[in-house]
Design a protein around this motif. Sequence first.
Motif, PDB file in Angstrom:
ATOM      1  N   GLU A 136       3.580  -9.397  -2.515  1.00 27.13           N
ATOM      2  CA  GLU A 136       4.583  -9.725  -1.501  1.00 27.13           C
ATOM      3  C   GLU A 136       4.458  -8.763  -0.313  1.00 27.13           C
ATOM      4  O   GLU A 136       4.429  -9.183   0.842  1.00 27.13           O
ATOM      5  CB  GLU A 136       5.973  -9.625  -2.148  1.00 27.13           C
ATOM      6  CG  GLU A 136       7.105 -10.272  -1.387  1.00 27.13           C
ATOM      7  CD  GLU A 136       6.860 -11.741  -1.104  1.00 27.13           C
ATOM      8  OE1 GLU A 136       6.280 -12.438  -1.949  1.00 27.13           O
ATOM      9  OE2 GLU A 136       7.236 -12.172   0.006  1.00 27.13           O
ATOM     10  N   ARG A 137       4.368  -7.462  -0.616  1.00 30.06           N
ATOM     11  CA  ARG A 137       4.249  -6.476   0.458  1.00 30.06           C
ATOM     12  C   ARG A 137       2.949  -6.690   1.238  1.00 30.06           C
ATOM     13  O   ARG A 137       2.911  -6.526   2.455  1.00 30.06           O
ATOM     14  CB  ARG A 137       4.270  -5.058  -0.120  1.00 30.06           C
ATOM     15  CG  ARG A 137       4.104  -3.996   0.958  1.00 30.06           C
ATOM     16  CD  ARG A 137       4.234  -2.598   0.421  1.00 30.06           C
ATOM     17  NE  ARG A 137       3.163  -2.274  -0.519  1.00 30.06           N
ATOM     18  CZ  ARG A 137       3.088  -1.122  -1.180  1.00 30.06           C
ATOM     19  NH1 ARG A 137       4.030  -0.216  -1.021  1.00 30.06           N
ATOM     20  NH2 ARG A 137       2.093  -0.890  -2.006  1.00 30.06           N
ATOM     21  N   GLY A 138       1.857  -7.056   0.508  1.00 28.60           N
ATOM     22  CA  GLY A 138       0.543  -7.245   1.134  1.00 28.60           C
ATOM     23  C   GLY A 138       0.550  -8.285   2.241  1.00 28.60           C
ATOM     24  O   GLY A 138      -0.282  -8.255   3.150  1.00 28.60           O
ATOM     25  N   LYS A 139       1.517  -9.219   2.185  1.00 28.01           N
ATOM     26  CA  LYS A 139       1.565 -10.273   3.213  1.00 28.01           C
ATOM     27  C   LYS A 139       1.883  -9.693   4.584  1.00 28.01           C
ATOM     28  O   LYS A 139       1.479 -10.235   5.600  1.00 28.01           O
ATOM     29  CB  LYS A 139       2.659 -11.301   2.860  1.00 28.01           C
ATOM     30  CG  LYS A 139       2.330 -12.166   1.671  1.00 28.01           C
ATOM     31  CD  LYS A 139       3.512 -13.105   1.395  1.00 28.01           C
ATOM     32  CE  LYS A 139       3.323 -13.841   0.088  1.00 28.01           C
ATOM     33  NZ  LYS A 139       4.594 -14.472  -0.357  1.00 28.01           N
ATOM     34  N   THR A 140       2.646  -8.595   4.614  1.00 24.93           N
ATOM     35  CA  THR A 140       3.097  -8.070   5.906  1.00 24.93           C
ATOM     36  C   THR A 140       2.653  -6.637   6.186  1.00 24.93           C
ATOM     37  O   THR A 140       2.618  -6.218   7.328  1.00 24.93           O
ATOM     38  CB  THR A 140       4.646  -8.103   5.993  1.00 24.93           C
ATOM     39  OG1 THR A 140       5.172  -7.428   4.848  1.00 24.93           O
ATOM     40  CG2 THR A 140       5.175  -9.517   6.065  1.00 24.93           C
ATOM     41  N   GLY A 166      -0.259  -5.092   5.698  1.00 21.91           N
ATOM     42  CA  GLY A 166      -1.625  -4.843   6.136  1.00 21.91           C
ATOM     43  C   GLY A 166      -2.370  -3.859   5.253  1.00 21.91           C
ATOM     44  O   GLY A 166      -3.477  -3.455   5.577  1.00 21.91           O
ATOM     45  N   ARG A 167      -1.773  -3.444   4.148  1.00 20.66           N
ATOM     46  CA  ARG A 167      -2.497  -2.518   3.272  1.00 20.66           C
ATOM     47  C   ARG A 167      -3.642  -3.242   2.592  1.00 20.66           C
ATOM     48  O   ARG A 167      -3.411  -4.180   1.825  1.00 20.66           O
ATOM     49  CB  ARG A 167      -1.530  -1.932   2.217  1.00 20.66           C
ATOM     50  CG  ARG A 167      -0.959  -0.591   2.626  1.00 20.66           C
ATOM     51  CD  ARG A 167      -0.047  -0.012   1.587  1.00 20.66           C
ATOM     52  NE  ARG A 167      -0.714   0.386   0.353  1.00 20.66           N
ATOM     53  CZ  ARG A 167      -0.184   1.204  -0.546  1.00 20.66           C
ATOM     54  NH1 ARG A 167       1.015   1.718  -0.321  1.00 20.66           N
ATOM     55  NH2 ARG A 167      -0.835   1.512  -1.651  1.00 20.66           N
ATOM     56  N   PRO A 168      -4.891  -2.830   2.858  1.00 24.42           N
ATOM     57  CA  PRO A 168      -6.040  -3.560   2.272  1.00 24.42           C
ATOM     58  C   PRO A 168      -5.980  -3.593   0.749  1.00 24.42           C
ATOM     59  O   PRO A 168      -6.444  -4.556   0.140  1.00 24.42           O
ATOM     60  CB  PRO A 168      -7.259  -2.766   2.746  1.00 24.42           C
ATOM     61  CG  PRO A 168      -6.788  -1.979   3.923  1.00 24.42           C
ATOM     62  CD  PRO A 168      -5.328  -1.719   3.704  1.00 24.42           C
ATOM     63  N   ASP A 169      -5.401  -2.540   0.133  1.00 25.14           N
ATOM     64  CA  ASP A 169      -5.402  -2.510  -1.338  1.00 25.14           C
ATOM     65  C   ASP A 169      -4.317  -3.392  -1.945  1.00 25.14           C
ATOM     66  O   ASP A 169      -4.223  -3.521  -3.155  1.00 25.14           O
ATOM     67  CB  ASP A 169      -5.321  -1.067  -1.873  1.00 25.14           C
ATOM     68  CG  ASP A 169      -4.109  -0.293  -1.381  1.00 25.14           C
ATOM     69  OD1 ASP A 169      -3.417  -0.756  -0.450  1.00 25.14           O
ATOM     70  OD2 ASP A 169      -3.841   0.777  -1.947  1.00 25.14           O
ATOM     71  N   ASP A 170      -3.449  -3.998  -1.098  1.00 23.01           N
ATOM     72  CA  ASP A 170      -2.449  -4.955  -1.591  1.00 23.01           C
ATOM     73  C   ASP A 170      -2.866  -6.404  -1.319  1.00 23.01           C
ATOM     74  O   ASP A 170      -2.108  -7.328  -1.590  1.00 23.01           O
ATOM     75  CB  ASP A 170      -1.103  -4.754  -0.860  1.00 23.01           C
ATOM     76  CG  ASP A 170      -0.304  -3.564  -1.378  1.00 23.01           C
ATOM     77  OD1 ASP A 170      -0.663  -3.006  -2.433  1.00 23.01           O
ATOM     78  OD2 ASP A 170       0.687  -3.204  -0.729  1.00 23.01           O
ATOM     79  N   GLN A 171      -4.051  -6.595  -0.721  1.00 20.50           N
ATOM     80  CA  GLN A 171      -4.364  -7.921  -0.194  1.00 20.50           C
ATOM     81  C   GLN A 171      -4.701  -8.960  -1.256  1.00 20.50           C
ATOM     82  O   GLN A 171      -4.446 -10.127  -1.054  1.00 20.50           O
ATOM     83  CB  GLN A 171      -5.528  -7.846   0.798  1.00 20.50           C
ATOM     84  CG  GLN A 171      -5.197  -7.076   2.063  1.00 20.50           C
ATOM     85  CD  GLN A 171      -4.079  -7.713   2.865  1.00 20.50           C
ATOM     86  OE1 GLN A 171      -4.039  -8.925   2.978  1.00 20.50           O
ATOM     87  NE2 GLN A 171      -3.170  -6.917   3.392  1.00 20.50           N
ATOM     88  N   ASP A 172      -5.330  -8.547  -2.332  1.00 14.43           N
ATOM     89  CA  ASP A 172      -5.632  -9.559  -3.341  1.00 14.43           C
ATOM     90  C   ASP A 172      -5.464  -8.979  -4.749  1.00 14.43           C
ATOM     91  O   ASP A 172      -5.481  -7.762  -4.949  1.00 14.43           O
ATOM     92  CB  ASP A 172      -7.027 -10.174  -3.157  1.00 14.43           C
ATOM     93  CG  ASP A 172      -8.124  -9.160  -3.341  1.00 14.43           C
ATOM     94  OD1 ASP A 172      -8.303  -8.690  -4.483  1.00 14.43           O
ATOM     95  OD2 ASP A 172      -8.797  -8.814  -2.356  1.00 14.43           O
ATOM     96  N   GLU A 173      -5.268  -9.914  -5.670  1.00 18.22           N
ATOM     97  CA  GLU A 173      -4.892  -9.521  -7.027  1.00 18.22           C
ATOM     98  C   GLU A 173      -5.991  -8.700  -7.696  1.00 18.22           C
ATOM     99  O   GLU A 173      -5.711  -7.813  -8.501  1.00 18.22           O
ATOM    100  CB  GLU A 173      -4.559 -10.770  -7.838  1.00 18.22           C
ATOM    101  CG  GLU A 173      -3.737 -10.427  -9.052  1.00 18.22           C
ATOM    102  CD  GLU A 173      -2.992 -11.614  -9.646  1.00 18.22           C
ATOM    103  OE1 GLU A 173      -2.637 -12.545  -8.901  1.00 18.22           O
ATOM    104  OE2 GLU A 173      -2.776 -11.582 -10.868  1.00 18.22           O
ATOM    105  N   GLU A 174      -7.261  -8.954  -7.341  1.00 19.97           N
ATOM    106  CA  GLU A 174      -8.354  -8.221  -7.974  1.00 19.97           C
ATOM    107  C   GLU A 174      -8.268  -6.727  -7.653  1.00 19.97           C
ATOM    108  O   GLU A 174      -8.422  -5.868  -8.527  1.00 19.97           O
ATOM    109  CB  GLU A 174      -9.688  -8.788  -7.479  1.00 19.97           C
ATOM    110  CG  GLU A 174     -10.873  -8.329  -8.305  1.00 19.97           C
ATOM    111  CD  GLU A 174     -12.185  -8.772  -7.686  1.00 19.97           C
ATOM    112  OE1 GLU A 174     -12.223  -9.843  -7.041  1.00 19.97           O
ATOM    113  OE2 GLU A 174     -13.164  -8.023  -7.835  1.00 19.97           O
ATOM    114  N   LYS A 175      -7.985  -6.408  -6.370  1.00 20.90           N
ATOM    115  CA  LYS A 175      -7.861  -4.989  -5.990  1.00 20.90           C
ATOM    116  C   LYS A 175      -6.646  -4.361  -6.663  1.00 20.90           C
ATOM    117  O   LYS A 175      -6.675  -3.216  -7.106  1.00 20.90           O
ATOM    118  CB  LYS A 175      -7.723  -4.868  -4.477  1.00 20.90           C
ATOM    119  CG  LYS A 175      -9.002  -5.128  -3.743  1.00 20.90           C
ATOM    120  CD  LYS A 175      -8.773  -5.046  -2.246  1.00 20.90           C
ATOM    121  CE  LYS A 175     -10.038  -5.453  -1.505  1.00 20.90           C
ATOM    122  NZ  LYS A 175      -9.802  -5.596  -0.066  1.00 20.90           N
TER     123      LYS A 175
END
Length: 190
Positions: free
Chosen positions: A127-131, A133-142
């Motif tokens: 949810e946070r990754g949507k807004t 911009g943290r690259p490590d929150d962008q996808d479930e694999e990371k």
Amino acid sequence: MINIVLFGKPGAGKGTQAEFLKDKYNLVHLSTGDIFRFNIKNDTELGRLAKTFMDKGDLVPDAVTIQMLQSEVDKNPQAAGFLFDGFPRTIAQAEALDAFLASKEEEITATVALEANDEILIQRLLERGKTSGRPDDQDEEKIRNRYDEYNQKTAPLMDYYKSQGKFHTVNGIGTILEVNERLNQVFDNL
Ligand code: AP5
């Protein structure tokens, strides 16, 4: 001086709660993740190095992280105490922190862990990754890689601090204010 390690898996709420706790208990908040991100934003040598690890969800090497943390502590000679957020994350970091504090005739007062299950935490980060911009929150694999790092390298710290009689847990599920109330109860008793 009171020196607290705020402990927990990625997304457990360490940074959110540290904002309240640092003011209420007059502690200097040191978040290694925030310091790395500050360095990345300012394109420093440290930031460029850290980014290669952080973007994948890997831990930054101990030697780099320990040196950075120690220099941040030394920038605050008047501190009444420290709130360590995201550090230590390995046994080597914990041992280095203990030795560093001992050299100043100080020690860790307590480690307080925010507990919550992985599925809730992963949802928070996605949810946070949507807004954010943290690259490590962008996808479930990371995100899952961050949990693997936590399980392999950071979870053993629980036994490290338990064996010192310094490990406390707080239920991290509920509203931010509910969790904050629980933390205040633990901090008030330290
Ligand atoms: P770091 O920045 O420390 O990230 P993290 O541990 O993965 O922590 P987060 O910031 O994701 O979670 P948090 O527990 O602080 O939760 P938050 O309050 O933000 O580290 C990032 C990277 O830097 C590492 O992967 C590594 O590469 C490197 N690094 C850092 N320290 C290192 C070290 N010591 N050694 C080596 N490498 C290191 O909350 C998360 C979200 O949930 C937010 O959106 C928030 O609003 C929400 N939220 C919080 N509480 C609640 C609640 N009660 N209910 C609902 N939502 C909530």
